[in-house]
Design a protein around this motif. Structure first.
Motif, PDB file in Angstrom:
ATOM      1  N   PHE A 177       0.817  -1.216   0.000  1.00 50.26           N
ATOM      2  CA  PHE A 177       0.000   0.000   0.000  1.00 50.26           C
ATOM      3  C   PHE A 177       0.853   1.270   0.000  1.00 50.26           C
ATOM      4  O   PHE A 177       0.412   2.332   0.453  1.00 50.26           O
ATOM      5  N   ILE A 187      -0.514   4.720  -1.088  1.00 44.35           N
ATOM      6  CA  ILE A 187      -1.360   5.478  -0.151  1.00 44.35           C
ATOM      7  C   ILE A 187      -0.492   6.399   0.703  1.00 44.35           C
ATOM      8  O   ILE A 187      -0.806   7.577   0.902  1.00 44.35           O
ATOM      9  N   MET A 211      -5.293   4.816  -2.643  1.00 44.77           N
ATOM     10  CA  MET A 211      -6.175   3.650  -2.476  1.00 44.77           C
ATOM     11  C   MET A 211      -6.735   3.202  -3.825  1.00 44.77           C
ATOM     12  O   MET A 211      -6.845   1.998  -4.099  1.00 44.77           O
ATOM     13  N   GLN A 221       0.808  -1.331  -7.079  1.00 46.43           N
ATOM     14  CA  GLN A 221       1.407  -1.739  -5.806  1.00 46.43           C
ATOM     15  C   GLN A 221       2.932  -1.564  -5.843  1.00 46.43           C
ATOM     16  O   GLN A 221       3.583  -1.942  -6.816  1.00 46.43           O
TER      17      GLN A 221
END
Length: 483
Positions: free
Chosen positions: A169, A172, A194, A232
């Motif tokens: 993540f 983010i 996100m 990712q």
């Protein structure tokens, strides 16, 4: 301590209150923006017992007083200089105006990545702990810890999940930090991040395999296909997208009526930025990021230990300019794509440089007769061995010159060694003695030997140079006496 007297003496050495444009303090240092650093009486500052060292970086002139002392000195200093209470951010902003475009770009990257380093370090060190549990032959011949003790397998799996979270993540974290730095709403930046790692998208790490098999999912909109690919572990795509998001948001707030601002601005910002990200920005920057990673890996593999030695020699001079902060983005990408890169070689070389700086400073401790210099160099040397080099590099080595030369020679020799043996880190951490836990299990012994080489070469070289310096000073004193 006479804090008012210290503040008065410090202000006088700096050229008076007219030369101080901004002032704040952190845990140990007085952070200043000066109108003209050339008029600073460096000798006077060096002679002050309360001053542990000084250095200039990023448009700021910083004076090290130490924890606790700096708070009291700053209180008196602010009154004498007639400056209102300022935060370190205010001083950073004032210092930025004095930087050239390249320095501003490096500072921009630093401002984005430094706040998220704790999360990356935590994930990386957990990854290192998982590697200790799963690596064969590290503790038990022919087996890993979890093979020898199957009951610990789920513990390793749990740790691995915790470790991967920050990298899976990562957009983010970067989206929040970058959007805030670019002047936008950081929560919209987080929402963008996100969106880029949404579970409905094809996982970014599976893109290569899906491309080969022709199985890339798409959105079909009015006859136009948009690839449903996640981002990712990427850096460049989310940086570019965050910049666009911040600019779109700030532009919309200027034209959208205030009554509709809270409704339309977030909606249009996310929608427009999202479309641009998946159609243009993402694919282009993903390709650029892959080229950057491939280029660094090619350079590392091609130049071998010679390239490692050159990088080691240059690392400390790069730190002086502040440009080492730009390497954080590269390191983050190397670690996020660890299956391809094998980890970060930059961390190992940075650790060799830090150990060498600490060794050179401790060599000064061993050779100097100055009691104040002994006290400063002992603390600074130990700090550098633990990964914090500013007090050693700026407070001792650069000022005296010859320890800095000894340090970069030691760093070059050790960096050649760790590069030859392919020492890489699987996590960010303290680049020094504690960095052992960040290193790939199979390379830990080579890392320790590299640190020993860095320390020994830097320490011995600095002692040799110190003796030569003492002889020079002796000859100069003799000539002066004869004259």
């Amino acid at each position: 301590m006479d804090y008012k007297g210290i503040a008065q003496e410090t202000l006088a050495a700096l050229g008076g209150k007219e030369n101080v444009a901004a002032a704040a303090h952190c845990a140990t240092r007085l952070r200043l923006v000066l109108n003209d650093e050339s008029i600073v009486d460096q000798a006077k500052l060096d002679s002050m017992e309360a001053v542990k060292g000084t250095f200039s970086t990023g448009g700021q002139f910083q004076i090290i007083f130490g924890s606790g002392t700096v708070n009291s000195v700053y209180k008196e200093f602010a009154q004498l200089s007639e400056l209102s209470e300022m935060s370190t951010k205010d001083v950073k902003d004032a210092g930025t105006k004095k930087l050239n475009p390249l320095q501003r770009f490096v500072k921009l990257l630093s401002d984005i990545f430094v706040p998220i380093i704790p999360a990356i370090v935590a994930g990386g060190l957990l990854m290192g702990l998982n590697n200790l549990l799963t690596a064969e032959d590290l503790f038990i011949s022919g087996k890993s810890v979890i093979e020898a003790y199957p009951g610990m397998a789920d513990l390793a799996a749990l740790i691995n999940t915790f470790a991967n979270a920050a990298f899976v993540f990562l957009p983010i974290l970067i989206g929040f930090s970058a959007t805030q730095r670019f002047g936008g709403n950081p929560y919209l930046g987080a929402a963008l991040g996100m969106l880029m790692v949404h579970p409905d998208l094809l996982n970014g790490w599976g893109y290569g395999g899906a491309l080969v098999n022709g199985e890339i999912p798409v959105w079909k909109i009015f006859g136009y296909e948009i690839e449903k690919i996640g981002y990712q572990g990427t850096v460049l795509p989310v940086l570019a997208a965050s910049y666009i998001l911040a600019k779109i948001e700030t532009s919309l707030r200027k034209v959208v009526p205030s009554a509709l601002d809270n409704l339309l601005t977030p909606l249009l910002t996310i929608f427009v930025t999202g479309i641009l990200t998946f159609t243009l920005v993402g694919p282009v920057t993903r390709a650029a990021g892959n080229l950057l990673s491939d280029g660094i890996i090619w350079l590392y593999d091609t130049t071998g230990f010679i390239g490692g030695a050159v990088f080691g020699l240059l690392y400390a001079p790069v730190v002086i300019t502040g440009m080492h902060h730009s390497l954080i983005a590269v390191e983050t990408q190397l670690l996020a794509d660890i299956a391809k890169t094998g980890g970060s070689f930059i961390f190992a070389i940075a650790a060799m440089s830090n150990i060498a700086q600490g060794a050179a400073t401790l060599a000064v401790l061993a050779t100097t007769k100055d009691s104040k210099l002994k006290g400063t160099s002992s603390a600074a040397g130990i700090s550098a061995l633990l990964g914090i080099t500013e007090p050693a590099m700026f407070g001792i080595n650069l000022k005296m010159r010859y320890p800095f030369i000894g340090a970069i020679i030691g760093a070059g020799a050790a960096s050649a060694f760790v590069t030859f043996f392919k020492v890489k880190a699987v996590a960010l951490g303290a680049a020094g003695l504690p960095g052992i836990i960040s290193i790939k299990p199979g390379a830990i012994v080579s890392y320790i030997i590299g640190m020993a080489i860095a320390f020994a070469v830097a320490f011995i070289t600095t002692i040799i140079l110190a003796k030569r310096e003492a002889k020079k000073e002796g000859r100069s004193a003799g000539k002066s006496a004869a004259a």
